[in-house]
Design an enzyme around this catalytic site. Structure first.
Site, PDB file in Angstrom:
ATOM      1  N   HIS A 157     -47.007   6.318  81.294  1.00  0.00           N
ATOM      2  CA  HIS A 157     -46.175   6.928  80.249  1.00  0.00           C
ATOM      3  C   HIS A 157     -47.067   7.735  79.324  1.00  0.00           C
ATOM      4  CE1 HIS A 157     -43.223   7.244  76.979  1.00  0.00           C
ATOM      5  NE2 HIS A 157     -42.339   7.008  77.922  1.00  0.00           N
ATOM      6  N   GLU A 209     -38.401   3.004  84.176  1.00  0.00           N
ATOM      7  CA  GLU A 209     -37.726   3.359  85.424  1.00  0.00           C
ATOM      8  C   GLU A 209     -37.823   2.278  86.500  1.00  0.00           C
ATOM      9  OE1 GLU A 209     -35.893   5.497  84.689  1.00  0.00           O
ATOM     10  OE2 GLU A 209     -36.666   7.529  84.523  1.00  0.00           O
TER      11      GLU A 209
HETATM   12  N1  ACO Z   1     -49.464   6.607  89.306  1.00  0.00           N
HETATM   13  C1  ACO Z   1     -50.743   6.980  89.574  1.00  0.00           C
HETATM   14  N2  ACO Z   1     -51.514   7.593  88.670  1.00  0.00           N
HETATM   15  C2  ACO Z   1     -50.980   7.841  87.470  1.00  0.00           C
HETATM   16  C3  ACO Z   1     -49.664   7.469  87.139  1.00  0.00           C
HETATM   17  C4  ACO Z   1     -48.898   6.827  88.121  1.00  0.00           C
HETATM   18  N3  ACO Z   1     -47.635   6.455  87.891  1.00  0.00           N
HETATM   19  N4  ACO Z   1     -49.398   7.831  85.865  1.00  0.00           N
HETATM   20  C5  ACO Z   1     -50.519   8.438  85.411  1.00  0.00           C
HETATM   21  N5  ACO Z   1     -51.462   8.436  86.374  1.00  0.00           N
HETATM   22  C6  ACO Z   1     -52.811   8.962  86.276  1.00  0.00           C
HETATM   23  C7  ACO Z   1     -52.829  10.452  86.091  1.00  0.00           C
HETATM   24  O1  ACO Z   1     -52.837  11.109  87.339  1.00  0.00           O
HETATM   25  C8  ACO Z   1     -54.108  10.650  85.323  1.00  0.00           C
HETATM   26  O2  ACO Z   1     -55.178  10.538  86.219  1.00  0.00           O
HETATM   27  P1  ACO Z   1     -56.462  11.479  86.082  1.00  0.00           P
HETATM   28  O3  ACO Z   1     -56.821  11.513  84.620  1.00  0.00           O
HETATM   29  O4  ACO Z   1     -57.474  10.812  86.932  1.00  0.00           O
HETATM   30  O5  ACO Z   1     -56.036  12.825  86.585  1.00  0.00           O
HETATM   31  C9  ACO Z   1     -54.180   9.412  84.438  1.00  0.00           C
HETATM   32  O6  ACO Z   1     -53.420   8.429  85.113  1.00  0.00           O
HETATM   33  C10 ACO Z   1     -53.703   9.562  83.027  1.00  0.00           C
HETATM   34  O7  ACO Z   1     -52.406  10.041  83.030  1.00  0.00           O
HETATM   35  P2  ACO Z   1     -51.648  10.205  81.625  1.00  0.00           P
HETATM   36  O8  ACO Z   1     -52.242  11.326  80.865  1.00  0.00           O
HETATM   37  O9  ACO Z   1     -51.536   8.881  80.977  1.00  0.00           O
HETATM   38  O10 ACO Z   1     -50.212  10.558  82.154  1.00  0.00           O
HETATM   39  P3  ACO Z   1     -49.265  11.715  81.649  1.00  0.00           P
HETATM   40  O11 ACO Z   1     -48.955  11.509  80.226  1.00  0.00           O
HETATM   41  O12 ACO Z   1     -49.801  13.025  82.050  1.00  0.00           O
HETATM   42  O13 ACO Z   1     -47.984  11.429  82.533  1.00  0.00           O
HETATM   43  C11 ACO Z   1     -46.126  10.357  83.409  1.00  0.00           C
HETATM   44  C12 ACO Z   1     -47.025  10.503  82.185  1.00  0.00           C
HETATM   45  C13 ACO Z   1     -45.607  11.736  83.831  1.00  0.00           C
HETATM   46  C14 ACO Z   1     -44.959   9.474  83.065  1.00  0.00           C
HETATM   47  C15 ACO Z   1     -46.962   9.719  84.552  1.00  0.00           C
HETATM   48  O14 ACO Z   1     -47.406   8.449  84.150  1.00  0.00           O
HETATM   49  C16 ACO Z   1     -46.214   9.642  85.860  1.00  0.00           C
HETATM   50  O15 ACO Z   1     -46.165  10.618  86.610  1.00  0.00           O
HETATM   51  N6  ACO Z   1     -45.583   8.451  86.172  1.00  0.00           N
HETATM   52  C17 ACO Z   1     -44.842   8.328  87.421  1.00  0.00           C
HETATM   53  C18 ACO Z   1     -43.439   8.917  87.264  1.00  0.00           C
HETATM   54  C19 ACO Z   1     -42.565   8.070  86.355  1.00  0.00           C
HETATM   55  O16 ACO Z   1     -42.489   6.862  86.474  1.00  0.00           O
HETATM   56  N7  ACO Z   1     -41.872   8.775  85.445  1.00  0.00           N
HETATM   57  C20 ACO Z   1     -40.964   8.152  84.472  1.00  0.00           C
HETATM   58  C21 ACO Z   1     -41.613   8.068  83.118  1.00  0.00           C
HETATM   59  S1  ACO Z   1     -40.559   7.259  81.952  1.00  0.00           S
HETATM   60  C22 ACO Z   1     -39.472   8.431  81.490  1.00  0.00           C
HETATM   61  O17 ACO Z   1     -39.761   9.602  81.466  1.00  0.00           O
HETATM   62  C23 ACO Z   1     -38.099   8.029  81.191  1.00  0.00           C
END
Ligand code: ACO
Length: 356
Positions: free
Chosen positions: A243, A298
């Site tokens: 998140h 989710e």
């Molecule tokens: N699985 C694997 N890796 C992840 C995930 C995940 N679910 N979430 C974040 N990461 C990774 C990113 O790729 C990033 O890696 P890197 O720095 O090595 O490139 C690192 O963790 C940090 O990411 P953040 O900056 O914390 O994530 P960001 O804020 O950009 O994204 C998001 C948030 C889009 C929700 C992301 O966590 C994601 O894609 N989750 C999966 C989809 C999901 O469940 N979406 C629903 C969110 S809740 C809502 O919107 C209602």
């Protein structure tokens, strides 16, 4: 410059506060846990709108019921256009058809979202729409309009808990989109359509269907660790985890998990989901050390809505049906702020060649 606007504060709001370090969600002065499963969706929406949105009904259940009926009159002639569309595409089409000039656009948006979600879920499989019953509770009627038959009180409460849990959540991507549109004075219905368009992406409200796909693909607890490691090795994101704001467990996950457990009783689907969740948290820690990625809303949304018998393609429309009350409130708040949202970009393209 902040590409994803991380940590940028772009609005003041009285509506909700997301504390990403404490894992706490406050909705108009109440902890989420005080509301979800205890106060009906219509009453929480009225509380969210109180003193802000014009036309809050004195009897919220009746007011939202009447709004569903009014929306159905606008939307039912469009049912024949839904075949061949996914539920979220169908919902986008239907919401776009609601008139800005309605006498009570806020109520119409929420009533219309419920009607549109149900119509679009049915329409995607060629089923004709079911008319709303204005005397019913909002969640019970929404589920009945999806299924075409009355639902028991336990299922109605399960959906009501879900709609309240997702009603508002700070300046998330879809709410921001709605506020940008509202800031141009385009109207509440247009702001809600913008919200839905942003919500449908898999990184935001499009995630719960893929969560269920992931659980199905994993199949057994014994398969979880290897499956999740492989997915991460391919660079995939694990749906239902991570998140932008929460650095700890999303408080909505536990509310929805408890609601799903109430419905499922001893069903081992919850135990399976818990085991996959633990395996996923382990995989995230191994592959993304120090990132503080945890379970988001989710993951258990998928389990709860599946328990209600909603097809997975319908999960995002139901998220939108709940969140519409929040989008409307934010849109009104933005209109009152009275300033168009218009940030800047930094030009990194080519410059015109100098004249010789
Ligand atoms: N699985 C694997 N890796 C992840 C995930 C995940 N679910 N979430 C974040 N990461 C990774 C990113 O790729 C990033 O890696 P890197 O720095 O090595 O490139 C690192 O963790 C940090 O990411 P953040 O900056 O914390 O994530 P960001 O804020 O950009 O994204 C998001 C948030 C889009 C929700 C992301 O966590 C994601 O894609 N989750 C999966 C989809 C999901 O469940 N979406 C629903 C969110 S809740 C809502 O919107 C209602």
């Amino acid at each position: 410059m902040s590409i994803g606007l991380d940590d940028v504060v772009a609005a003041e709001t009285v509506l909700s506060d997301v504390d990403g370090e404490a894992g706490r969600l406050i909705i108009r002065g109440h902890d989420l846990e005080e509301l979800a499963g205890h106060v009906p969706f219509e009453d929480v929406a009225a509380m969210l709108w109180d003193g802000l949105v014009p036309g809050v009904p004195s009897d919220p259940r009746a007011g939202f019921g009447e709004a569903r009926e009014r929306a159905f009159r606008y939307l039912s002639p469009l049912a024949r256009h839904l075949s061949g569309l996914t539920p979220v595409e169908g919902m986008r089409l239907l919401l776009s058809a609601l008139p800005d000039a309605d006498k009570e656009p806020a109520l119409l948006a929420v009533g219309g979202s419920a009607v549109a979600a149900a119509m679009a879920i049915r329409g995607a499989t060629g089923l004709s729409p079911v008319a709303p019953d204005a005397s019913a509770g909002h969640a019970a009627d929404l589920l009945r309009m999806i299924k075409g038959a009355p639902v028991d009180s336990g299922r109605a409460r399960g959906l009501d808990t879900y709609l309240v849990t997702v009603i508002d959540h700070g300046l998330n991507a879809s709410t921001f989109a709605a506020r940008v549109v509202a800031s141009t004075d385009a109207g509440l219905l247009s702001a809600v359509v913008a919200g839905l368009c942003a919500l449908k992406g898999p990184l935001h409200g499009g995630a719960p269907g893929p969560v269920l796909d992931m659980l199905d693909a994993i199949g057994t607890v014994g398969n979880a660790e290897a499956w999740l490691d492989d997915a991460m090795a391919r660079g995939e994101r694990l749906m239902g985890f991570g998140h932008r704001v929460y650095r700890v467990r999303d408080p909505r996950a536990d509310v929805l998990k408890a609601a799903a457990a109430r419905l499922r009783g001893d069903d081992n689907r919850i135990a399976f989901a818990e085991a996959v969740e633990q395996a996923a948290l382990g995989a995230l820690q191994r592959r993304k050390p120090g990132r503080r990625l945890d379970t988001n809303v989710e993951f258990y949304t998928a389990i709860l809505l599946d328990s209600l018998g909603v097809p997975r393609e319908g999960f995002t429309p139901l998220f939108a049906a709940g969140r519409t009350a929040g989008w409307v409130a934010h849109a009104v708040e933005q209109e009152k702020a009275g300033r168009i949202i218009r940030p800047q970009s930094r030009y990194v393209g080519p410059w015109p060649a100098k004249a010789a």
